[in-house]
Motif scaffolding. Structure first.
Motif, short mmCIF file in Angstrom:
data_model
loop_
_atom_site.label_atom_id
_atom_site.label_comp_id
_atom_site.label_asym_id
_atom_site.label_seq_id
_atom_site.Cartn_x
_atom_site.Cartn_y
_atom_site.Cartn_z
N LYS A 152 -13.67 -23.17 0.80
CA LYS A 152 -13.76 -24.44 0.08
C LYS A 152 -15.21 -24.88 -0.04
O LYS A 152 -15.64 -25.34 -1.09
N TYR A 153 -16.00 -24.70 1.03
CA TYR A 153 -17.41 -25.10 0.96
C TYR A 153 -18.15 -24.26 -0.08
O TYR A 153 -19.01 -24.77 -0.80
N SER A 154 -17.76 -22.99 -0.17
CA SER A 154 -18.35 -22.11 -1.18
C SER A 154 -18.14 -22.68 -2.59
O SER A 154 -19.00 -22.57 -3.45
N LEU A 173 -16.23 -32.36 4.70
CA LEU A 173 -16.69 -30.98 4.79
C LEU A 173 -18.19 -30.88 4.53
O LEU A 173 -18.92 -30.20 5.26
N LYS A 174 -18.67 -31.59 3.50
CA LYS A 174 -20.12 -31.60 3.20
C LYS A 174 -20.91 -32.16 4.38
O LYS A 174 -21.94 -31.63 4.77
N LYS A 175 -20.38 -33.26 4.96
CA LYS A 175 -21.07 -33.93 6.08
C LYS A 175 -21.12 -33.01 7.31
O LYS A 175 -22.17 -32.83 7.93
N TYR A 176 -19.99 -32.38 7.63
CA TYR A 176 -19.94 -31.50 8.81
C TYR A 176 -20.83 -30.28 8.63
O TYR A 176 -21.44 -29.80 9.57
N HIS A 177 -20.90 -29.79 7.38
CA HIS A 177 -21.76 -28.62 7.13
C HIS A 177 -23.23 -29.00 7.30
O HIS A 177 -24.02 -28.21 7.82
N ALA A 178 -23.59 -30.21 6.87
CA ALA A 178 -24.98 -30.68 7.05
C ALA A 178 -25.33 -30.74 8.54
O ALA A 178 -26.46 -30.46 8.93
#
Length: 349
Positions: A168-170, A140-145
């Protein structure tokens, strides 16, 4: 209907319509206006907020009937057509031919867009997949980046719902603290809430006071404004070390202490009496769904407290006292508490 007429006619049903974009108003004029007028003739008001069990059942019925009429395989294909590129053209043709918009919103006095979002949430198989694993959090962190806040794209890559990945990202986007709140964090939260409330009040008052008066006056506000519809993601960003749900819970605790002058309203004999009053009032209301409960009115059974505090206490009561509560309807939960738990609490008191 031209844009100005549409705004004028919709304003009767949606007071905040002038803050909505022109393209959305055009869609609402086509999808909603005639329905709203029909509901008005029947004496039914347009609703917002959480969907009731009755409305959820009506959405299920509307979706199932549409699938029967069109022969589309599943609700997922109907509501998440982009996941099935090979069938997309056929599904879209069937949706147009059989008036999907009208059929989905049948019998529900709400804007079509909100009904559609609710249906997508209810029928998304990616919506109930349990806890995120460590690997998923890293993904999730990688895709958001890579893709920023394009939750639609990220949700497809992770086979989770849009809402799930955004929430979840929040939670994981920064070094979130799960321990007790520090003095500094609490001050940041108070400042953040004060800022958003001041901004809101001053925007409302912009035309009625000169700026010099405005900057020096004390703002007197209704207690409801202190906890209803606050922009929690904005407050989360200002606090920095807690995610939005923690901020909301902490603010409810601060408010409760302020409003009750620090009294322990839910401890000892006072706590027993509060539980008894709560069960009795809920039983007397004879409502079928939690969304129909006037929680603000109920808060007086405990004391002058925010309605979120009462909702939290009721949640704790049903979870700890009602066996298999997840499988029971709201009215069955209330009946169980009234018949089984209430005599026990009264005896204890």
């Amino acid at each position: 209907v031209d844009l100005d007429t549409a705004k004028q006619e919709l304003e009767e049903f949606i007071p905040h319509v002038r803050s909505i974009s022109d393209s959305s108003i055009r869609k609402m004029a086509g999808r909603d206006l005639a329905r709203f007028k029909q509901f008005k003739k029947q004496g039914i008001a347009v609703k917002f907020g959480r969907f009731s069990q009755k409305e959820n059942n009506q959405i299920r019925k509307n979706v199932e009937e549409f699938l029967l009429i069109t022969g589309i395989d599943s609700a997922e294909k109907l509501l998440f057509t982009s996941r099935y590129p090979e069938d997309k053209e056929t599904i879209n043709r069937l949706k147009a031919e059989h008036l999907f918009c009208e059929k989905l919103s049948e019998g529900i006095p709400r804007p079509w867009r909100l009904i559609y979002y609710r249906a997508r949430k209810m029928f998304d198989p990616n919506n109930y997949k349990g806890r995120y694993t460590k690997e998923e959090k890293e993904k999730l962190k990688k895709y958001h980046a890579l893709h920023g806040n394009d939750w639609k794209k990220i949700s497809e890559m992770m086979s989770r719902s849009n809402l799930s990945v955004a929430m979840k990202y929040s939670e994981i986007k920064s070094a979130i603290n799960y321990g007790p709140w520090s003095k500094e964090e609490t001050q940041k939260l108070r400042r953040a809430v004060e800022e958003v409330i001041r901004k809101r009040i001053e925007t409302e008052d912009a035309n009625s006071l000169s700026s010099s008066k405005k900057s020096h006056r004390e703002i007197l506000i209704d207690s409801e404004k202190l906890y209803q519809k606050l922009p929690w993601t904005e407050i989360e960003a200002k606090v920095g070390t807690r995610y939005w749900r923690q901020c909301k819970q902490k603010w409810t605790t601060i408010l409760t202490n302020k409003m009750t002058k620090g009294q322990q309203l839910y401890r000892g004999t006072k706590g027993l009496q509060a539980k008894i009053n709560l069960i009795k009032r809920l039983y007397e209301m004879k409502v079928e769904d939690a969304n129909e409960v006037n929680w603000k009115e109920l808060s007086n059974t405990i004391g002058d407290v925010p309605k979120a505090y009462v909702q939290a206490k009721f949640y704790k009561l049903k979870v700890s006292c009602v066996p298999f509560w997840q499988k029971k309807t709201f009215s069955e939960i209330i009946d169980y508490l009234f018949e089984k738990k209430l005599p026990e609490l009264e005896e204890k008191l």
